[in-house]
Design a protein around this motif. Structure first.
Motif, PDB file in Angstrom:
ATOM      1  N   ARG A  37       0.829  -1.203   0.000  1.00 25.75           N
ATOM      2  CA  ARG A  37       0.000   0.000   0.000  1.00 25.75           C
ATOM      3  C   ARG A  37       0.867   1.258   0.000  1.00 25.75           C
ATOM      4  O   ARG A  37       0.593   2.221  -0.720  1.00 25.75           O
ATOM      5  N   GLN A  41       1.226   4.393  -2.575  1.00 23.16           N
ATOM      6  CA  GLN A  41       1.165   5.806  -2.185  1.00 23.16           C
ATOM      7  C   GLN A  41       2.352   6.574  -2.756  1.00 23.16           C
ATOM      8  O   GLN A  41       2.194   7.690  -3.254  1.00 23.16           O
ATOM      9  N   ASN A  57      -1.363  19.499  -1.647  1.00 24.86           N
ATOM     10  CA  ASN A  57      -1.927  18.155  -1.821  1.00 24.86           C
ATOM     11  C   ASN A  57      -0.830  17.089  -1.786  1.00 24.86           C
ATOM     12  O   ASN A  57      -1.010  16.018  -1.204  1.00 24.86           O
ATOM     13  N   HIS A  60       0.316  16.568   1.801  1.00 26.14           N
ATOM     14  CA  HIS A  60      -0.638  15.752   2.561  1.00 26.14           C
ATOM     15  C   HIS A  60      -0.427  14.267   2.275  1.00 26.14           C
ATOM     16  O   HIS A  60      -0.502  13.436   3.191  1.00 26.14           O
ATOM     17  N   GLN A  61      -0.169  13.948   1.019  1.00 26.44           N
ATOM     18  CA  GLN A  61       0.057  12.547   0.654  1.00 26.44           C
ATOM     19  C   GLN A  61       1.383  12.028   1.214  1.00 26.44           C
ATOM     20  O   GLN A  61       1.476  10.868   1.630  1.00 26.44           O
ATOM     21  N   THR A  63       2.723  13.049   3.996  1.00 26.09           N
ATOM     22  CA  THR A  63       2.445  12.846   5.419  1.00 26.09           C
ATOM     23  C   THR A  63       1.726  11.524   5.649  1.00 26.09           C
ATOM     24  O   THR A  63       2.035  10.783   6.594  1.00 26.09           O
ATOM     25  N   ALA A  64       0.778  11.199   4.787  1.00 28.78           N
ATOM     26  CA  ALA A  64       0.045   9.931   4.911  1.00 28.78           C
ATOM     27  C   ALA A  64       0.988   8.742   4.707  1.00 28.78           C
ATOM     28  O   ALA A  64       0.903   7.742   5.433  1.00 28.78           O
ATOM     29  N   ALA A  65       1.892   8.838   3.734  1.00 27.47           N
ATOM     30  CA  ALA A  65       2.851   7.754   3.484  1.00 27.47           C
ATOM     31  C   ALA A  65       3.806   7.594   4.669  1.00 27.47           C
ATOM     32  O   ALA A  65       4.126   6.475   5.079  1.00 27.47           O
ATOM     33  N   GLN A  66       4.244   8.697   5.242  1.00 25.81           N
ATOM     34  CA  GLN A  66       5.114   8.635   6.420  1.00 25.81           C
ATOM     35  C   GLN A  66       4.389   7.983   7.599  1.00 25.81           C
ATOM     36  O   GLN A  66       4.982   7.168   8.321  1.00 25.81           O
ATOM     37  N   ALA A  67       3.140   8.318   7.779  1.00 27.93           N
ATOM     38  CA  ALA A  67       2.354   7.719   8.867  1.00 27.93           C
ATOM     39  C   ALA A  67       2.204   6.216   8.648  1.00 27.93           C
ATOM     40  O   ALA A  67       2.269   5.429   9.601  1.00 27.93           O
ATOM     41  N   ALA A  68       2.015   5.809   7.406  1.00 28.22           N
ATOM     42  CA  ALA A  68       1.888   4.384   7.095  1.00 28.22           C
ATOM     43  C   ALA A  68       3.196   3.652   7.389  1.00 28.22           C
ATOM     44  O   ALA A  68       3.193   2.542   7.926  1.00 28.22           O
ATOM     45  N   SER A  71       3.543   3.155  11.035  1.00 31.84           N
ATOM     46  CA  SER A  71       2.689   2.057  11.476  1.00 31.84           C
ATOM     47  C   SER A  71       3.376   0.710  11.265  1.00 31.84           C
ATOM     48  O   SER A  71       3.340  -0.164  12.136  1.00 31.84           O
TER      49      SER A  71
END
Length: 109
Positions: A37, A41, A57, A60-61, A63-68, A71
């Motif tokens: 996933r 991203q 934009n 933001h993406q 940041t989402a990839a870093q958070a993933a 995890s």
């Protein structure tokens, strides 16, 4: 909220020589699924950059990839603690504390 997994002591690297892993299939599948996933991203972020998408934009993406990735790191760290670290502490391995603190230091930068 992230789910925490508790595996048997043979789920990480307790059965292997230092520097290698021996993950349970369920852990390996979970990690690979998450990384696939993340790979998607990253490709999306690259395409957004090529298309000159609005910077906000893209950020933001990212940041989402870093958070993933964070995890994935938490899941693997939990397994490592519950297997390798505990086992090596019980075996009174003199190197495990320094190794683990170095790992934590790198993760929390």
């Amino acid at each position: 909220m992230a789910e925490l997994l508790v595996f048997s002591k043979e789920s990480c690297c307790s059965c292997q020589e230092k520097g290698t892993g021996n993950y349970l299939n369920i852990l390996q599948e979970k990690l690979i699924k998450r990384m696939n996933r993340i790979e998607g991203q990253i490709k999306g972020i690259k395409n957004m950059t090529i298309k000159q998408t609005y910077c906000d934009n893209i950020l933001h993406q990212i940041t989402a990839a870093q958070a993933a990735l964070d995890s994935v790191s938490r899941v693997l760290l939990e397994s490592h603690i519950n297997t390798c670290v505990i086992t090596r502490l019980k075996e009174e391995d003199p190197d495990i504390v320094k190794e683990f603190l170095t790992t934590i230091s790198k993760i929390t930068k």
